[in-house]
Every structure is written in C-alpha cells, then in structure tokens.
Design an enzyme around this catalytic site. Structure first.
Site, PDB file in Angstrom:
ATOM      1  N   GLY A  33       0.789  -1.225   0.000  1.00  0.00           N
ATOM      2  CA  GLY A  33       0.000   0.000   0.000  1.00  0.00           C
ATOM      3  C   GLY A  33       0.818   1.269   0.000  1.00  0.00           C
ATOM      4  N   CYS A 242     -28.365  -9.672 -15.761  1.00  0.00           N
ATOM      5  CA  CYS A 242     -27.786  -9.327 -17.056  1.00  0.00           C
ATOM      6  C   CYS A 242     -28.760  -9.733 -18.175  1.00  0.00           C
ATOM      7  CB  CYS A 242     -26.444 -10.034 -17.239  1.00  0.00           C
ATOM      8  SG  CYS A 242     -25.749  -9.850 -18.895  1.00  0.00           S
ATOM      9  N   CYS A 245     -26.730 -12.701 -20.306  1.00  0.00           N
ATOM     10  CA  CYS A 245     -26.406 -14.020 -19.748  1.00  0.00           C
ATOM     11  C   CYS A 245     -27.265 -14.381 -18.546  1.00  0.00           C
ATOM     12  CB  CYS A 245     -24.930 -14.110 -19.390  1.00  0.00           C
ATOM     13  SG  CYS A 245     -24.483 -13.124 -17.941  1.00  0.00           S
ATOM     14  N   CYS A 267     -23.659  -7.356 -18.286  1.00  0.00           N
ATOM     15  CA  CYS A 267     -22.400  -7.493 -17.555  1.00  0.00           C
ATOM     16  C   CYS A 267     -21.373  -6.513 -18.104  1.00  0.00           C
ATOM     17  CB  CYS A 267     -21.829  -8.901 -17.735  1.00  0.00           C
ATOM     18  SG  CYS A 267     -22.773 -10.181 -16.919  1.00  0.00           S
ATOM     19  N   CYS A 273     -19.410 -12.641 -19.265  1.00  0.00           N
ATOM     20  CA  CYS A 273     -20.743 -12.712 -19.853  1.00  0.00           C
ATOM     21  C   CYS A 273     -20.752 -13.778 -20.958  1.00  0.00           C
ATOM     22  CB  CYS A 273     -21.117 -11.349 -20.427  1.00  0.00           C
ATOM     23  SG  CYS A 273     -22.863 -11.178 -20.819  1.00  0.00           S
TER      24      CYS A 273
END
Lengths: 284, 235, 257
Positions: A33, A242, A245, A267, A273
C-alpha cells in the site's frame, strides 16, 4: 501469435528502466500500500491512457506470459485493444480475453468477475494514487499523514458523504486500508470490486504514470474498505439480472437502447458474460 | 488571638515611565498586623496611600520593600515573594476583596457573577445559585435583575453586586475599598451587618470607609497610613 | 502541590535578524489561562509556535506533562510523538479561521475530525457530539451541515473552539483568536471561551496584542517586547500597577471601557 517488431527492445522500455521499475515494485510489495516514486518515462500514448500501467506491465512481462487487457471490464474497447496490440508488437507474447488463461492482466476500472488465482498478476492503471489528495493538496502533508498513519481526514470525506446523501456516496475509487497500515486508492474500480482485493491470491500492482507512483497489494493481504460502525461498507446491488447471460451477481452496465429511454443492463465483464452464455448453450 | 495579616516595612514608589520616570513615593516603611475577628479602618488624607496599602495586601500592587504575611491554609504566605499561582490560590480561599467599582464581565448575569466564588470553592451549581440568591435578596437587588448582566445597573446596584461577590465565600480575610460609598442608608446598614457577621465568624477585615458613621459602626481599630517622604522626586 | 502542565527554561528561537524570542522562562499550571501580550513583531506568535512545536527551538527546554503524569521534553520530541500529543492533549486556535478550519467541509465534519483521528468510527455518535458542541458554542445544532464559509467571522472562531475542545485537550494554544473580530463580536467570543475554559478546566496560552482581551480571560500575563519577556505577573497587577516602561505604555493605551 503476433511477430515481435525487432526494432524495439522487448517490452518497449530499455533494460535499465525496467530494472528501476522492478526495484520499485519489490519495495512496493515489501511495504503493501505504500506509494513508491519512480521515474516515469515518455510512452507512445498520452498520460491518462494508462501510461503507469503500461510501464509496470512492460517491466514484468516475460516471453511465456499470456496477456489480457481490459477497459471497464471489456476486452474490445479502444483502450484495451490498442494496449493489447502494443504489447503483442513489442513483446510477441500470447494474448487472451479469457481471465482464467491469462498470467498478466492489465486493467482500467475493473477486476474480472472470474476469481483470480495464485500466480496471476493484476496491473491497475491509476490516475490519482493519493486517496487524500482531494482533501489535502500538499504532497508534503499527505506523505506526513501516511508516515504517521493519521487517516482521520479520510473519514471526514466519508462523514461528509453521509451528511449530504444519507449514505457513503463514493461508489468508485473507494479508499482502502492495506495490511492494516497504509491508506490506498484501489484505482477507479467500482466499490463492487473492493472485496475482491481482500486476501486475493493474485498479486495486485498499481501504476500512476503522470503522478510517477507505484504501489502493490501482495497475495493474501488484508484489504479493508473504510466505513463507520453504523454505516458499514456495502457494495452495489441491482434489481436486474444481465440481459444477455442472466447473471445476477456480476457488475452491470446500463445501456440506453433507443431515444425513448429504454434501457438494458448487461455485464460489464465481457469475458465473463460470454463464458456464462457458452455454458448455458452447452447445457441446453 | 490569631494573627491573620502581618505586613512589615512596606515601601512603595510609583515610577511613571510615561512621564520621564517621575517618582511618586506612596508608602514608606509601613507595618500593619491584623488578627482574626478584628476590623481595621485605614485612615489618612487623600493620596496618603490607603488604597495602595489595601491593593498591596491583595497582591494587586507590587511593593519595592517589605514583606506581607498572610495566614493561608494554616501557614504564612509572603505575598511579596509568592508565585502568581500561589497568590491566585490565596485569593480563591483566603483573601476576599471588595473594590469600589465592579469590573463588568460581558453577558454574565448578576446571579452567576455572585455565585462564581462558591463554584470555585467546589459548591454544586444549585447550592451556589441558591446562596447567591439569598445574598442578592438581602442586599435588596430586585429579583427581575438577577439574570441580567450588571453593566446597565445603577452605581449602587453594581456596588451591592460587588459586595455580594466579594463576601459570599466565607474567606478568613476581607479587604474592603469603600464598600458603602454609593449606598443609601438602608443598604449601608445591611452591609454593616454583613461585615459584622464576618467579624463574628472570625474573619479579619481591613477597610477604607468614607464616612465616620460606618467606620465607627464596624471598626475596632484605626490605622493611620503615614505619609511618605517626598525625598526622591524627579526634577 | 500541583505540578506545572508546561514549563520552559531559556527557550530561544532566533531568526538571526534580531527577531524571534529569547530566554523565555515560565510555568503554566493546569486550568490556568496565560496571556502573552505585546505588539506586532514582539515575538509572541513565534513563542507560541515554538511551544507547540510548529517551529524548532534553537535553545532551551519545554517540558510538558501529559494526562498520565508523564513528562515530555518537547524540544527534542520525535515528530510522531509530537503529533500524538497535538491530537490528544492540545488544541490550536488560529487568528484566521481558514488556517484552523476546513472551509470546504461541513461544521459537523470539522468538529468530528479530531474524534475520528482518535479512532471514533460511529457516525451517529459523531453527529451527536458535534451537535452538542455547536449548541455549546452558540452556533446551534441546526447548522451541523453548513460549511464554515457560510458563517460569520465570530461563528468561525467559535467553531474553531468547538473543533478543538471536542476531544477534551488539556492545553489549548490561541493565537490572536479575536484579532479579526468586531468589538461587539469579541465580547461574545471571550465570554464563551471564558465559560468553557472554566467548565472544562483546560489550560490556555493565549497570544494577543490587546491587554483588554487578556483582562477578561487570563489570570496571568507575560508582556513581551523585542522577543523578550519584560514583565510577568497576575493580569490585574500588570493592568493596575505595571512596572516596566513598555507595560506602562501598553496599559496607558487601553481604551477605557
């Protein structure tokens, strides 16, 4: 596989630059970080198009790597297509759109829906590596705040969100605490993706070309999204699935389909997808 | 007889730097001792240093020579050499002072001004306010004024607020600078009674009283402040 | 006998051109309000900043006693430790609100910041305490979500007080807190500060060029001229019987109220 253009060094950058970047990355991995400064090079595309991510990718890519590049989750957008083609030309490595097949994934604004696994590396393109920047303009001061782990200021921003909107309205680039020590920007991914950072088996690298900073989240590192006790962190949910899909647990993009304002939710991760649809066709 | 104040060989000269270092001697080798239960009235011609002596005892004026013993908390404290925090502490618990004029604190109501010394003594707010109300009533301050800041009060009312604030905490020493100057006969009698009560509880009082009637009514001893010699006056 | 919360010995901050502060010795006791009075350039703000560790001292000692009775030598304190003290033990009220407040976030966030820095992570409790403090400083809890830029100068200074006192520090530094305020607004600020200081028992070191301000707030006053303390004593003694020529000049220039 594309033939490598011999006029360029492997990966476009010269070896000394790559060494400098790797040295920076080793430090970044050692201090999860923490933002490591590096000497950002001129790249054959402008700042803001992913120069930080490209330099990181160029410094770590090897001949046996399989590269995937996504922009907002999709493999077929301009930015993704161009960066993928760039690396194919200057390295000759294999490319893919399939998350599971990739060893190296450069991304702008998303983490794939398919779970990552050990050995994979994510490279994030970062416009602003400093999560405190909008609150504190001075770099000297923000570095001090990091050094002394004084992060009350970040909560000021979340407080303001709740005061103004009734909830934390920050929905992307949602600040995280890495390894319980450094406050970091996860890059402008939706906060939907934040939980994927926590204890991920993959190595996460972040590069900001214009700001000349890189940082890292090593595999299996704790990544905590900041929150209040009475306003815990929560990801976006949709009342839809979605339209292509039928997935109900992926991040959805809203698409306006006509002038009458009809909308479609699909998606954002095009590979996921596609895979879902192939699976359904196979079962049918 | 317990001695409460033992001031010895006090000398005080004002040096006015704004006026070319003009020197004004006011006190010269003054000694004064006061026992518990006594009331000493300071007398002398105007400018003789009555007020200066009183203020020196309170630590408000600095003297150049001498010592001021104050029996504080069972021990002698020399106000001339004490640290400021010790003086502040002695004022809180031992030394009461009633000045001629009220130093107004903006926006604070009369009742709160009077109750403040008791709060510093650790009284609860409710107790302190109740006691302050009793004092204001005794001093004939109309109840409708209690919650108003005294800035707009008449001179007599302000002085009575001042007396209440200066005397409400039962401190063992009370310094009084013309406490009855702007009071009518009725209120003067109340203040004399309050001072007598303080004497009866064993307080040592030192005061400047502008009228002989008050002085005779309360003081058991007169101390004539000697006039300082004008030896070093600048030319 | 209570021990001083802050004491200095021979403290110097030398800018090299005759400016700064020199050979400063004093003690500050818990709950005491100390005024530092002097004209512009007398070194009083330099002294304050040096005491608070915002400027590095050139010589001398500053000893601070924390709430656990631990003594810290501030002139050689590591930065991390100094910042910890600044968060938990001190407050700092500046002359200009924009230096002491975050002007682009709400009053509630301004007050909550120090609490959050100390680890408070409950939004509801933060808001409740911020609202209480807005009431205490007479701004009103209904202004919780307004930004300080929408406040008057007097309200901004009172918000600074709330922002600093919310974490119950033991010592607050104030640098000309009434410097930019109208006289009528000053009185309200001073009275409020006086009451809060009295109620909370915090110690205050307040720099001001105005002896009248010191009279209302400070039990004790240091008079500074050309970087040095020329007189020190109880505030009423300095006002009624100033000794040093410069103190006499200052006292003679007070407007009679």
């Amino acid at each position: 596989m594309t033939e490598r253009q011999w006029q360029y060094n492997f990966g476009f950058l010269d070896e000394n630059t790559k060494r400098m970047l790797r040295r920076g990355l080793l430090k970044a991995v050692a201090i999860p970080g923490y933002q490591v400064p590096f000497g950002s090079r001129e790249m054959p595309l402008p700042y803001g198009w992913g120069t930080g991510g490209i330099q990181l990718t160029a410094s770590i890519i090897g001949k046996s790597d399989v590269l995937k590049v996504i922009d907002q989750g999709a493999d077929d957008t301009t930015n993704a297509v161009n960066i993928r083609r760039f690396f194919a030309r200057v390295t000759g490595v294999a490319t893919t759109t399939r998350t599971a097949d990739a060893t190296l994934i450069q991304t702008r604004h998303r983490i794939p829906e398919t779970a990552l696994c050990e050995g994979q590396i994510m490279v994030f393109q970062v416009p602003e590596p400093e999560p405190l920047r909008t609150l504190e303009a001075s770099e000297v001061e923000t570095r001090k705040l990091h050094a002394h782990q004084e992060y009350g200021l970040m909560h000021v921003k979340l407080y303001e969100d709740i005061a103004r909107f009734g909830h934390v309205a920050t929905s992307y680039d949602y600040p995280v605490l890495v390894n319980g020590r450094y406050l970091a920007s996860p890059s402008p991914i939706p906060k939907f993706d934040n939980p994927k950072l926590d204890r991920s088996p993959a190595l996460m690298l972040f590069g900001a070309g214009r700001e000349k900073r890189l940082y890292a989240i090593p595999p299996y590192t704790a990544v905590e999204s900041l929150a209040f006790e009475d306003h815990p962190f929560a990801v976006q949910r949709w009342p839809h699935v979605c339209a292509l899909c039928g997935s109900g647990d992926s991040y959805l993009d809203e698409i306006i389909t006509d002038d009458a304002g009809h909308r479609l939710f699909v998606c954002s991760d095009s590979d996921y997808c596609q895979a879902q649809r192939t699976l359904q066709e196979g079962m049918a | 007889m317990t001695l409460m104040i033992d001031a010895q060989h006090l000398s005080k000269t004002f040096i006015l730097h704004q006026q070319g270092g003009l020197r004004l001697p006011v006190l010269s080798d003054v000694s004064l001792a006061v026992a518990a239960g006594e009331c000493v009235a300071l007398t002398g011609p105007s400018g003789a240093g009555k007020s200066t002596l009183l203020k020196a005892l309170y630590g408000n004026y600095l003297v150049q020579a001498g010592s001021i013993g104050i029996r504080h908390d069972g021990q002698w404290l020399d106000m001339v050499r004490a640290r400021p925090d010790q003086i502040a502490e002695a004022r809180r618990h031992t030394l009461g002072y009633v000045s001629q004029f009220l130093r107004v604190i903006p926006r604070v109501g009369a009742l709160d001004i009077v109750a403040e010394p008791l709060l510093e003594w650790g009284w609860s707010r409710a107790q302190a306010l109740a006691e302050a109300g009793g004092w204001l009533a005794r001093l004939n301050i109309a109840e409708r004024l209690w919650h108003l800041p005294p800035a707009t009060f008449s001179g007599g009312e302000q002085q009575r607020i001042n007396i209440a604030r200066g005397m409400i905490a039962p401190r063992p020493i009370l310094l009084l600078d013309e406490p009855t100057a702007s009071l009518d006969a009725a209120n003067r009698a109340v203040v004399i009674e309050l001072m007598s009560e303080a004497r009866r509880r064993g307080a040592a009082l030192v005061g400047i009283f502008h009228d002989e009637a008050t002085r005779d009514a309360i003081a058991n001893r007169i101390f004539s402040v000697p006039t300082a010699r004008l030896e070093e006056q600048a030319v | 006998m209570t021990r001083p919360i802050l004491s200095t010995r021979g403290l110097c901050k030398d800018y090299g051109n005759g400016q700064g502060c020199f050979d400063i010795d004093f003690e500050l006791y818990p709950g005491e309000v100390l005024g530092i009075v002097g004209e512009s350039g007398s070194g009083k703000s330099t002294l304050l900043a040096t005491l608070a560790g915002k400027l590095a001292a050139d010589r001398g000692q500053v000893r601070f006693l924390d709430r656990d009775g631990m003594a810290h030598e501030l002139t050689c304190l590591p930065e991390a430790e100094r910042r910890r003290l600044a968060r938990s033990e001190w407050g700092y009220v500046t002359q200009h609100a924009r230096d002491g407040l975050r002007m682009n976030v709400s009053a509630g966030a301004n007050i909550s910041e120090r609490l959050m820095a100390l680890g408070e992570r409950h939004y509801g409790r933060l808001r409740e305490r911020a609202g209480d403090w807005l009431d205490k400083v007479e701004i009103g809890a209904d202004r919780l979500d307004d930004k300080p830029s929408a406040f008057s100068g007097g309200m901004q200074q009172r918000l600074q007080i709330a922002r600093n006192l919310v974490t119950q520090p033991r010592l607050v530094f104030m640098d000309e807190p009434t410097g930019g305020l109208d006289v009528s607004v000053q009185a309200r600020f001073l009275d409020l500060t006086r009451r809060l200081v009295h109620d909370t028992g915090i110690a205050v070191i307040m720099v001001t060029h105005d002896l009248g301000v010191a009279r209302l707030l400070a039990q004790r006053t240091l008079v500074m001229q050309r970087g040095r303390v020329v007189e020190t004593g109880l505030t009423d003694q300095i006002l009624d019987d100033p000794q040093h020529p410069y103190s006499q000049l200052l006292v003679s220039s007070i407007l009679q109220a």
